[in-house]
Design an enzyme around this catalytic site. Structure first.
Site, PDB file in Angstrom:
ATOM      1  N   GLY A   9      76.426 125.437  82.717  1.00  0.00           N
ATOM      2  CA  GLY A   9      76.078 126.465  83.684  1.00  0.00           C
ATOM      3  C   GLY A   9      77.334 126.957  84.385  1.00  0.00           C
ATOM      4  O   GLY A   9      78.298 126.202  84.539  1.00  0.00           O
ATOM      5  N   GLN A  31      82.350 131.094  90.746  1.00  0.00           N
ATOM      6  CA  GLN A  31      83.298 130.175  90.094  1.00  0.00           C
ATOM      7  C   GLN A  31      84.352 130.896  89.261  1.00  0.00           C
ATOM      8  O   GLN A  31      85.334 130.280  88.857  1.00  0.00           O
ATOM      9  CB  GLN A  31      82.540 129.184  89.195  1.00  0.00           C
ATOM     10  CG  GLN A  31      81.639 128.227  89.964  1.00  0.00           C
ATOM     11  CD  GLN A  31      80.949 127.267  89.012  1.00  0.00           C
ATOM     12  OE1 GLN A  31      79.907 127.586  88.466  1.00  0.00           O
ATOM     13  NE2 GLN A  31      81.538 126.104  88.807  1.00  0.00           N
ATOM     14  N   CYS A  65      80.515 119.507  87.922  1.00  0.00           N
ATOM     15  CA  CYS A  65      80.674 120.943  88.146  1.00  0.00           C
ATOM     16  C   CYS A  65      82.054 121.349  87.635  1.00  0.00           C
ATOM     17  O   CYS A  65      83.027 120.632  87.858  1.00  0.00           O
ATOM     18  CB  CYS A  65      80.557 121.236  89.644  1.00  0.00           C
ATOM     19  SG  CYS A  65      80.785 122.964  90.078  1.00  0.00           S
ATOM     20  N   LEU A  66      82.129 122.490  86.960  1.00  0.00           N
ATOM     21  CA  LEU A  66      83.417 122.928  86.410  1.00  0.00           C
ATOM     22  C   LEU A  66      84.432 123.225  87.510  1.00  0.00           C
ATOM     23  O   LEU A  66      85.625 123.247  87.247  1.00  0.00           O
ATOM     24  CB  LEU A  66      83.221 124.159  85.518  1.00  0.00           C
ATOM     25  CG  LEU A  66      82.398 123.917  84.243  1.00  0.00           C
ATOM     26  CD1 LEU A  66      82.198 125.221  83.479  1.00  0.00           C
ATOM     27  CD2 LEU A  66      83.047 122.870  83.348  1.00  0.00           C
ATOM     28  N   HIS A 125      71.448 123.786  91.056  1.00  0.00           N
ATOM     29  CA  HIS A 125      72.907 123.617  91.202  1.00  0.00           C
ATOM     30  C   HIS A 125      73.605 124.982  91.162  1.00  0.00           C
ATOM     31  O   HIS A 125      74.430 125.294  92.024  1.00  0.00           O
ATOM     32  CB  HIS A 125      73.420 122.696  90.077  1.00  0.00           C
ATOM     33  CG  HIS A 125      74.907 122.540  90.017  1.00  0.00           C
ATOM     34  ND1 HIS A 125      75.531 121.311  90.118  1.00  0.00           N
ATOM     35  CD2 HIS A 125      75.904 123.452  89.858  1.00  0.00           C
ATOM     36  CE1 HIS A 125      76.845 121.490  90.032  1.00  0.00           C
ATOM     37  NE2 HIS A 125      77.100 122.768  89.867  1.00  0.00           N
ATOM     38  N   GLU A 126      73.254 125.795  90.152  1.00  0.00           N
ATOM     39  CA  GLU A 126      73.929 127.092  89.994  1.00  0.00           C
ATOM     40  C   GLU A 126      73.577 128.044  91.129  1.00  0.00           C
ATOM     41  O   GLU A 126      74.434 128.787  91.607  1.00  0.00           O
ATOM     42  CB  GLU A 126      73.590 127.712  88.632  1.00  0.00           C
ATOM     43  CG  GLU A 126      74.046 126.894  87.421  1.00  0.00           C
ATOM     44  CD  GLU A 126      75.511 126.488  87.473  1.00  0.00           C
ATOM     45  OE1 GLU A 126      76.347 127.225  88.041  1.00  0.00           O
ATOM     46  OE2 GLU A 126      75.829 125.400  86.945  1.00  0.00           O
ATOM     47  N   HIS A 183      75.551 127.702  94.264  1.00  0.00           N
ATOM     48  CA  HIS A 183      76.856 128.373  94.258  1.00  0.00           C
ATOM     49  C   HIS A 183      76.759 129.777  94.866  1.00  0.00           C
ATOM     50  O   HIS A 183      77.701 130.247  95.495  1.00  0.00           O
ATOM     51  CB  HIS A 183      77.399 128.504  92.830  1.00  0.00           C
ATOM     52  CG  HIS A 183      78.053 127.261  92.296  1.00  0.00           C
ATOM     53  ND1 HIS A 183      79.159 126.676  92.883  1.00  0.00           N
ATOM     54  CD2 HIS A 183      77.779 126.501  91.204  1.00  0.00           C
ATOM     55  CE1 HIS A 183      79.529 125.609  92.173  1.00  0.00           C
ATOM     56  NE2 HIS A 183      78.698 125.467  91.156  1.00  0.00           N
TER      57      HIS A 183
HETATM   58 NI    NI Z   1      78.848 123.996  89.684  1.00  0.00          NI
END
Ligand code: NI
Length: 187
Positions: A46, A51, A99-100, A141-142, A145
């Site tokens: 995701g 991000q 998370c990236l 989660h996404e 953001h």
């Molecule tokens: Ni994330």
């Protein structure tokens, strides 16, 4: 085109992202393609627009890789525009999340297992669906953001205190990972 991923500590990750309107939907397809390419290269499932430094309400998800462990994730690939999550009844369950924007870290996060999601696709067509399990977790989660939140905000203060050295390294861009990143201190 692969885009750099902004690291924990960068102010763009703390902004409330702006809704997407029909006017800017023209540039959307290229951005969605670039975000999928960026996500796959970084081996994520995701990625939210903040991000990659864009404070707009856009998320890409491809959860298929988790399909063996979590059947609800099988074949689920989509772009979410202006997603709205409604938490449905249910107890919170703790599972590990990464998370990236926080490479090298993963922590236990409590979330509900059942949500209703409303969103628009790339053609601005509306969708509505109930989701559960790990898929519901990825969506939560996404979507966090887009509200300026990261999963670390759900982790206890004590645990975060233990991780403060690692979190500081992320803010300072002192990380080793296989994809291009942008930190708060080296913009
Ligand atoms: Ni994330």
């Amino acid at each position: 085109m692969k885009l750099p991923i902004y690291l924990y500590g960068h102010p763009v990750l703390r902004q409330e992202a702006a809704p997407i309107t029909a006017d800017n939907s023209g540039e959307l397809k290229k951005l969605v393609d670039d975000m999928f390419e960026t996500m796959y290269a970084a081996e994520g499932c995701g990625l939210a627009a903040p991000q990659i430094g864009k404070s707009i309400r856009l998320v890409v998800i491809d959860a298929d890789v988790l399909g063996d462990e979590y059947p609800e994730c099988k074949g689920r690939k989509f772009a979410l525009i202006n997603p709205e999550v409604t938490i449905l009844e249910g107890e919170e369950v703790g599972r590990n999340e990464g998370c990236l924007s926080l490479p090298g870290l993963s922590e236990n996060v409590n979330r509900v297992e059942h949500i209703r999601l409303k969103w628009l696709d790339e053609e601005m067509n509306p969708h509505e669906e109930e989701m559960s399990g790990f898929l519901a977790r990825i969506v939560q989660h996404e979507c966090d953001h887009l509200d300026g939140k990261v999963y670390m905000d759900h982790v206890s203060t004590g645990r975060r205190l233990l991780l403060r050295g690692k979190l500081r390294n992320l803010v300072e861009g002192k990380v080793r990972c296989d994809y291009r990143v942008k930190s708060a201190s080296r913009r």
